[in-house]
Design an enzyme around this catalytic site. Sequence first.
Site, PDB file in Angstrom:
ATOM      1  N   GLY A  78       2.613   6.422   0.631  1.00 14.16           N
ATOM      2  CA  GLY A  78       1.421   5.981  -0.072  1.00 14.16           C
ATOM      3  C   GLY A  78       0.232   5.931   0.854  1.00 14.16           C
ATOM      4  O   GLY A  78       0.329   6.231   2.046  1.00 14.16           O
ATOM      5  N   GLU A  79      -0.902   5.547   0.281  1.00 17.44           N
ATOM      6  CA  GLU A  79      -2.133   5.482   1.062  1.00 17.44           C
ATOM      7  C   GLU A  79      -2.982   4.329   0.563  1.00 17.44           C
ATOM      8  O   GLU A  79      -3.097   4.104  -0.640  1.00 17.44           O
ATOM      9  CB  GLU A  79      -2.909   6.801   0.946  1.00 17.44           C
ATOM     10  CG  GLU A  79      -4.102   6.895   1.878  1.00 17.44           C
ATOM     11  CD  GLU A  79      -4.654   8.298   1.973  1.00 17.44           C
ATOM     12  OE1 GLU A  79      -5.652   8.495   2.692  1.00 17.44           O
ATOM     13  OE2 GLU A  79      -4.075   9.202   1.338  1.00 17.44           O
ATOM     14  N   GLY A  80      -3.568   3.579   1.494  1.00 16.07           N
ATOM     15  CA  GLY A  80      -4.417   2.453   1.135  1.00 16.07           C
ATOM     16  C   GLY A  80      -5.689   2.457   1.947  1.00 16.07           C
ATOM     17  O   GLY A  80      -6.057   3.466   2.561  1.00 16.07           O
ATOM     18  N   GLY A  81      -6.372   1.314   1.963  1.00 11.56           N
ATOM     19  CA  GLY A  81      -7.626   1.219   2.686  1.00 11.56           C
ATOM     20  C   GLY A  81      -7.461   1.411   4.183  1.00 11.56           C
ATOM     21  O   GLY A  81      -8.355   1.906   4.865  1.00 11.56           O
ATOM     22  N   PHE A  82      -6.304   1.013   4.706  1.00  8.94           N
ATOM     23  CA  PHE A  82      -6.050   1.147   6.145  1.00  8.94           C
ATOM     24  C   PHE A  82      -5.753   2.594   6.511  1.00  8.94           C
ATOM     25  O   PHE A  82      -6.267   3.117   7.495  1.00  8.94           O
ATOM     26  CB  PHE A  82      -4.875   0.248   6.539  1.00  8.94           C
ATOM     27  CG  PHE A  82      -4.563   0.231   8.011  1.00  8.94           C
ATOM     28  CD1 PHE A  82      -5.041  -0.783   8.818  1.00  8.94           C
ATOM     29  CD2 PHE A  82      -3.790   1.216   8.588  1.00  8.94           C
ATOM     30  CE1 PHE A  82      -4.756  -0.808  10.178  1.00  8.94           C
ATOM     31  CE2 PHE A  82      -3.495   1.210   9.935  1.00  8.94           C
ATOM     32  CZ  PHE A  82      -3.979   0.188  10.738  1.00  8.94           C
ATOM     33  N   GLY A  83      -4.912   3.238   5.743  1.00  7.24           N
ATOM     34  CA  GLY A  83      -4.506   4.599   6.044  1.00  7.24           C
ATOM     35  C   GLY A  83      -3.254   4.958   5.283  1.00  7.24           C
ATOM     36  O   GLY A  83      -2.968   4.382   4.232  1.00  7.24           O
ATOM     37  N   VAL A  85       0.979   5.573   4.805  1.00  9.01           N
ATOM     38  CA  VAL A  85       2.264   4.984   5.176  1.00  9.01           C
ATOM     39  C   VAL A  85       3.337   6.047   5.015  1.00  9.01           C
ATOM     40  O   VAL A  85       3.389   6.751   3.995  1.00  9.01           O
ATOM     41  CB  VAL A  85       2.598   3.756   4.311  1.00  9.01           C
ATOM     42  CG1 VAL A  85       3.924   3.140   4.746  1.00  9.01           C
ATOM     43  CG2 VAL A  85       1.484   2.722   4.395  1.00  9.01           C
ATOM     44  N   LYS A 103       2.705   2.901   9.374  1.00  6.43           N
ATOM     45  CA  LYS A 103       1.353   2.955   8.804  1.00  6.43           C
ATOM     46  C   LYS A 103       0.400   3.471   9.876  1.00  6.43           C
ATOM     47  O   LYS A 103       0.339   2.934  10.990  1.00  6.43           O
ATOM     48  CB  LYS A 103       0.913   1.568   8.338  1.00  6.43           C
ATOM     49  CG  LYS A 103      -0.446   1.546   7.636  1.00  6.43           C
ATOM     50  CD  LYS A 103      -0.943   0.125   7.404  1.00  6.43           C
ATOM     51  CE  LYS A 103      -0.125  -0.599   6.386  1.00  6.43           C
ATOM     52  NZ  LYS A 103      -0.724  -1.928   6.047  1.00  6.43           N
ATOM     53  N   ASP A 214      -6.067 -11.573   0.498  1.00  4.69           N
ATOM     54  CA  ASP A 214      -5.971 -10.317  -0.249  1.00  4.69           C
ATOM     55  C   ASP A 214      -4.683 -10.299  -1.068  1.00  4.69           C
ATOM     56  O   ASP A 214      -3.956  -9.308  -1.079  1.00  4.69           O
ATOM     57  CB  ASP A 214      -6.021  -9.123   0.704  1.00  4.69           C
ATOM     58  CG  ASP A 214      -6.404  -7.830  -0.018  1.00  4.69           C
ATOM     59  OD1 ASP A 214      -6.979  -7.909  -1.128  1.00  4.69           O
ATOM     60  OD2 ASP A 214      -6.145  -6.742   0.533  1.00  4.69           O
TER      61      ASP A 214
END
Length: 392
Positions: A78-83, A85, A103, A214
């Site tokens: 997956g992908e989020g605000g950080f980067g 995974v 991550k 969060d």
Amino acid sequence: MGCFAFKSGKSRRSKRQKAVGAPGSDSGGQKSKASSASTPSRSIQELSEERGAQRLRVFDLEELSSATNGFSRSLKLGEGGFGSVYRAFFRSAAGGRVVLAVKRLNQRSRQGHKQWLAEVQFLGVLEHPNLVKLIGYCAVDSEASNDRLLVYEFMPNKTLDDHLFNRAHPPLPWRTRLQIMIGAARGLDYLHEGVPEVQDLIDALLASQVIYRDFKAANILLDSEFKPKLSDFGLAREGPTEGKTHVSTAVVGTHGYAAPDYIETGHLTVKSDVWSFGVVLYEILTGRRSLDRNRPPEEQKLLGWVRRHPPDGQSFRTIMDPRLGGRYPPAAAREVARLADRCLVKNPKERPAMRDVVDDLEKVLQMEPPPPADKKKEGDGNKPAFPSSAKR
């Protein structure tokens, strides 16, 4: 696919690799002035120099690249605000295969090094069954790039968000939803109050609470038995120091989950987390996101919509997730909605403490007897039922 021997303890750092530094510093090597274990006012950042150094492994970038097959798209979780995974494969000292999650910071990420450092510092110190376990980290600076990576335990059942809102997954049964929220509440309670099982940290945690900041369904990871663990501590903050009622900070978080008092004033307290918890309670009841632009205008904002169908009203059942198929105790659902409403009161001082939220949810779970051990309850599918009396 890259696999290698996974050994406990720190690995040898490359010449370019950086250690995690003291608070406010991007490099390591400087000892905290308040490193004595007998000092109750030490901060999480200061404790991380002592406890985190013992618990976390420093990985080489080459090791992580090998374990993820060069950060292959086929291993991307997956992908989020950080980067992004990735699933990563390691080989244990005994020769078995170990699966972890890596991550990697996106170079264009707006969160960046500060959030990466916060994640290392908090999860290097905090330890609880309902917090994701950080195994180690990697920080390498070179002329070509600045790499920041984190290595976690692998959570095979993805997130609560996936199971509530992604139709590719079967619907979560009622009991499983409650058990997930009880575990998540225990995790927040630990952050807010500290627990006696961690004797060397209790004084510091009581002196300075941890505010998660969060809390949302996407940050609740699920293990192989659907037990929840809070993840992504990049936005976490220590609570107010003695004599202060709040932390003043820039407003960050996820739209639809942040408490209105925090948005309006920038005053952050543990009750900001309680508001977010109330939002997610309504998400598990309704199967709807806190904000959904694809719905009719009057239904796009979840909280505005559910307030037109209060727990004691005749229309309350219309808000329940249709994927439950009516397989839930109506009285228990109304109690969960009442608890959510208490979490969502305007005055933060009137919101319950997370310890009270845990107790209330456990009572709701007892309103319906567990399914017989030799016969799965209709609608429970293959989801496990884990005991409500598990250790906090």
